[in-house]
Design a protein around this motif. Structure first.
Motif, PDB file in Angstrom:
ATOM      1  N   TYR A   1     -17.372  51.145  30.753  1.00 44.97           N
ATOM      2  CA  TYR A   1     -16.114  52.040  31.016  1.00 44.97           C
ATOM      3  C   TYR A   1     -15.850  51.978  32.657  1.00 44.97           C
ATOM      4  CZ  TYR A   1     -16.527  53.487  26.313  1.00 44.97           C
ATOM      5  OH  TYR A   1     -16.420  53.398  24.909  1.00 44.97           O
ATOM      6  N   CYS A   2     -14.865  52.067  33.059  1.00 43.16           N
ATOM      7  CA  CYS A   2     -14.697  52.245  34.413  1.00 43.16           C
ATOM      8  C   CYS A   2     -15.099  53.886  35.001  1.00 43.16           C
ATOM      9  CB  CYS A   2     -13.086  51.987  34.878  1.00 43.16           C
ATOM     10  SG  CYS A   2     -12.614  52.559  36.613  1.00 43.16           S
ATOM     11  N   LEU A   3     -15.986  53.771  35.948  1.00 43.60           N
ATOM     12  CA  LEU A   3     -16.688  54.792  36.327  1.00 43.60           C
ATOM     13  C   LEU A   3     -15.451  55.574  37.227  1.00 43.60           C
ATOM     14  CD1 LEU A   3     -19.145  56.329  36.325  1.00 43.60           C
ATOM     15  CD2 LEU A   3     -19.581  55.349  38.679  1.00 43.60           C
ATOM     16  N   ASP A   4     -14.466  54.980  37.636  1.00 44.51           N
ATOM     17  CA  ASP A   4     -13.433  55.831  38.534  1.00 44.51           C
ATOM     18  C   ASP A   4     -12.473  56.388  37.695  1.00 44.51           C
ATOM     19  OD1 ASP A   4     -14.691  54.944  40.904  1.00 44.51           O
ATOM     20  OD2 ASP A   4     -13.532  53.178  40.823  1.00 44.51           O
ATOM     21  N   CYS A   5     -12.078  56.044  36.534  1.00 49.89           N
ATOM     22  CA  CYS A   5     -10.771  56.182  35.978  1.00 49.89           C
ATOM     23  C   CYS A   5     -11.436  56.730  34.166  1.00 49.89           C
ATOM     24  CB  CYS A   5      -9.692  55.647  35.769  1.00 49.89           C
ATOM     25  SG  CYS A   5      -9.639  54.091  34.840  1.00 49.89           S
ATOM     26  N   GLY A   6     -12.504  56.249  33.892  1.00 50.31           N
ATOM     27  CA  GLY A   6     -13.127  56.468  32.712  1.00 50.31           C
ATOM     28  C   GLY A   6     -12.442  55.495  31.475  1.00 50.31           C
TER      29      GLY A   6
ATOM     30  N   ARG B   1     -11.531  43.442  33.975  1.00 46.83           N
ATOM     31  CA  ARG B   1     -10.652  44.370  34.721  1.00 46.83           C
ATOM     32  C   ARG B   1     -10.450  45.831  34.147  1.00 46.83           C
ATOM     33  NH1 ARG B   1      -5.344  44.885  32.459  1.00 46.83           N
ATOM     34  NH2 ARG B   1      -5.129  43.616  30.836  1.00 46.83           N
ATOM     35  N   CYS B   2     -10.350  46.747  35.003  1.00 41.84           N
ATOM     36  CA  CYS B   2     -10.293  47.999  34.369  1.00 41.84           C
ATOM     37  C   CYS B   2      -8.670  48.226  33.851  1.00 41.84           C
ATOM     38  CB  CYS B   2     -10.128  48.974  35.652  1.00 41.84           C
ATOM     39  SG  CYS B   2      -9.754  50.664  35.046  1.00 41.84           S
ATOM     40  N   ASP B   3      -8.768  48.916  32.514  1.00 42.04           N
ATOM     41  CA  ASP B   3      -7.509  49.187  31.920  1.00 42.04           C
ATOM     42  C   ASP B   3      -6.471  49.763  33.072  1.00 42.04           C
ATOM     43  OD1 ASP B   3      -7.007  47.966  29.491  1.00 42.04           O
ATOM     44  OD2 ASP B   3      -7.658  49.890  28.119  1.00 42.04           O
ATOM     45  N   ARG B   4      -6.956  50.471  33.642  1.00 39.08           N
ATOM     46  CA  ARG B   4      -6.121  51.342  34.791  1.00 39.08           C
ATOM     47  C   ARG B   4      -5.492  50.740  35.899  1.00 39.08           C
ATOM     48  NH1 ARG B   4      -4.957  57.154  34.153  1.00 39.08           N
ATOM     49  NH2 ARG B   4      -4.157  57.333  31.935  1.00 39.08           N
ATOM     50  N   GLY B   5      -6.391  49.560  35.936  1.00 37.52           N
ATOM     51  CA  GLY B   5      -6.170  48.638  37.428  1.00 37.52           C
ATOM     52  C   GLY B   5      -7.087  49.380  38.574  1.00 37.52           C
ATOM     53  N   CYS B   6      -8.066  49.839  38.540  1.00 37.73           N
ATOM     54  CA  CYS B   6      -8.906  50.194  39.566  1.00 37.73           C
ATOM     55  C   CYS B   6      -9.876  48.940  39.996  1.00 37.73           C
ATOM     56  CB  CYS B   6     -10.032  50.975  39.335  1.00 37.73           C
ATOM     57  SG  CYS B   6      -9.313  52.714  38.395  1.00 37.73           S
ATOM     58  N   LYS B   7     -10.013  48.860  41.280  1.00 37.96           N
ATOM     59  CA  LYS B   7     -10.633  47.906  41.805  1.00 37.96           C
ATOM     60  C   LYS B   7     -12.309  47.662  41.446  1.00 37.96           C
ATOM     61  CE  LYS B   7      -9.092  47.547  46.798  1.00 37.96           C
ATOM     62  NZ  LYS B   7      -9.330  48.106  47.938  1.00 37.96           N
TER      63      LYS B   7
END
Ligand SMILES: [Zn+2]
Length: 530
Positions: free
Chosen positions: A292-297, A316-322
């Motif tokens: 999981y992306c730590l920024d957006c979950g 890549r993050c599903d939400r498009g975070c860096k």
């Protein structure tokens, strides 16, 4: 004050079909154990025909409900074997965590579990064994299944719109169209192919509207399910296992033509963003699993970027975070290399693994001997029961000949009971035999897993990779560009080694010499709660 316990028993669907008495056998052994311990049995929770790989099991939920409502009143939760509880490590950790929250301690009739470091280590190891065993089973099954698919059969559950349970004249498993479901799905696929339904979302909405209106299904189609329908060539009459490179004209009924299927695929390509190509199989991206992306979950997924001459895999993050230093995506190689470094970092120290292994080995040597004795004892009991069974059959015939129907019924009831006992005894015997034969190979792999998880991970196929990830990080992994990888919880076996480390540090004030004999700790730990 007398202590209290709840009992949990479980058989899976396959076990249920094979050995009907297993549930009763577990319950009987648990009850006997409670009597020996002088515990009051508060309640028995029976799970019939449910896999240990799921957490939403009806009886288990009831059990958790019960202990939460009776907080402080339940001391123990007793199972016959730990793998009755959970075959999946993350689920095991989850359930155990909840039990502890309500002040309930997990106990097993056949295994030593207690809250000493050794007990914790034991429990973690057993959970690893169960998971490994299950994965091993699913690998073995897939060999036979692979053969079947190569012949055009479908030895898996029917896709939506199809019926299970049919075989052709060569006894191969095939699926048949399920009416009226297949008509709605066919219409939706054809409409999507010619653009009447424009996006996958339209496709799904259409299907769910027909479900609402005509009630051909109990639950609406979920997003992932609608994609499964759109991407599955099975609907065009093919048997396909992309991960194994198998594509074969199928023997099951087709719903749409190959032409329609291809049009659907073309439209899906148009629909997906031009930059990313959707891959139906994620064998290239093992870290897609529970990462999981730590920024957006949101989930971290894998995709391909198409360059001039080649395709480049990246995460890549599903939400498009860096995820990269400057870029949104991070290349597959870089991301996996960071994963490897992270695992090396959290790996326990070698000398503690050695200690741990010695403890485990000592424990299992004892356990194997115990099991071997159990098998012998069970054999003897089975033979005695068989003799009594024969005697009773003779007596029944005799009573019949003499016309003594009262006697006959009496003997028949006794025979019933003996046959039940026989079944339970045979089940118990088989369980023990399997455990004995399993230990050696499983133990070796588990040792490797503790010592060098990365070697196993790198050499394993996609299923092995995911299994190892799940074992190491039952809750999943988190990642962001600044911190890198992290997790809230590491595998119970690993954390039990940590507990062992702490235990050793405490003890080191008393026993400071190196080369401590692990066997003695094991014995002390085991006896302490008896
Ligand atoms: Zn994100």
């Amino acid at each position: 004050m007398q202590q209290t316990a709840v009992i949990y028993t479980r058989v899976s669907t396959e076990e249920q079909a094979k050995e009907g008495a297993s549930l009763e056998a577990q319950e009987r052994l648990c009850k006997e154990y409670c009597i020996r311990q002088n515990w009051i049995i508060l309640k028995v929770f029976r799970e019939d025909g449910v896999s240990g790989g799921k957490i939403d099991r009806p009886a288990l939920q009831k059990l958790l409900d019960y202990v939460s409502k009776n907080k402080g009143k339940v001391n123990f939760c007793l199972v016959h074997k730990i793998d009755r509880f959970a075959r999946d490590l993350s689920i095991h950790a989850q359930i155990k965590g909840r039990l502890i929250k309500y002040g309930v301690e997990l106990k097993s009739v056949t295994e030593d579990i207690n809250n000493t470091p050794t007990g914790k280590a034991m429990e973690g190891m057993l959970a690893v064994f169960s998971e490994y065993y299950r994965n091993n089973l699913s690998c073995e099954v897939s060999k036979g299944q692979r053969e079947r698919v190569l012949q055009g059969y479908w030895p898996f559950p029917a896709p939506i719109g199809y019926l299970n349970g049919f075989r052709d004249s060569f006894n191969g498993p095939i699926k048949k169209l399920k009416k009226p479901d297949c008509e709605y799905i066919k219409k939706a696929l054809e409409d999507f192919a010619i653009g009447i339904l424009q996006t996958p979302a339209d496709f799904r909405r259409y299907l769910n509207e027909t479900i609402k209106k005509y009630k051909w299904r109990k639950t609406p189609i979920a997003k992932q399910q609608s994609f499964n329908i759109l991407y599955n060539i099975f609907y065009a009459g093919y048997a396909c296992l992309p991960s194994l490179g198998i594509l074969q004209k199928g023997k099951s009924e087709s719903m749409i033509s190959l032409e329609t299927f291809q049009k659907v695929q073309d439209r899906l390509k148009e629909n997906s963003r031009k930059k990313y190509k959707r891959m139906p199989v994620n064998e290239t991206f093992p870290l897609k699993e529970k990462c999981y992306c730590l920024d957006c979950g949101y989930k971290i997924t894998g995709a391909y970027a198409t360059g001039r001459s080649a395709k480049y895999p990246f995460y890549r993050c599903d939400r498009g975070c860096k995820l990269g230093k400057r870029t949104k995506s991070i290349s597959k190689d870089d991301f996996e290399e960071m994963f490897v470094i992270y695992v090396e970092k959290v790996k326990p120290q070698k000398r503690y693994i050695k200690l741990f292994n010695a403890v485990i080995l000592d424990y299992y040597n004892k356990k194997i001997n115990e099991k071997k004795n159990n098998v012998k004892e069970a054999e003897f009991k089975v033979n005695t029961l068989k003799e009594r069974q024969e005697q009773l059959i003779d007596l029944i015939t005799e009573a019949k000949q003499k016309g003594n129907s009262q006697r006959k019924v009496l003997y028949e009831n006794k025979l019933d009971q003996i046959e039940n006992d026989l079944l339970s005894m045979q089940t118990v015997k088989k369980d023990d035999e399997i455990s004995v034969s399993e230990f050696g190979t499983v133990l070796e792999t588990c040792k490797q897993l503790l010592e060098n998880p990365i070697a196993l991970w790198k050499n394993g196929d996609i299923y092995r990779k995911i299994a190892i990830q799940n074992m190491l990080f039952p809750i999943g992994l988190q990642y962001n560009a600044k911190i890198g990888f992290g997790t809230t919880e590491i595998n119970v076996a690993y954390s039990s080694i940590k507990a062992l480390e702490d235990h050793q540090t405490e003890k080191s004030n008393l026993v400071s010499r190196p080369g401590l004999e692990p066997g003695t700790i094991c014995l002390r730990g085991k006896r302490s709660t008896d």
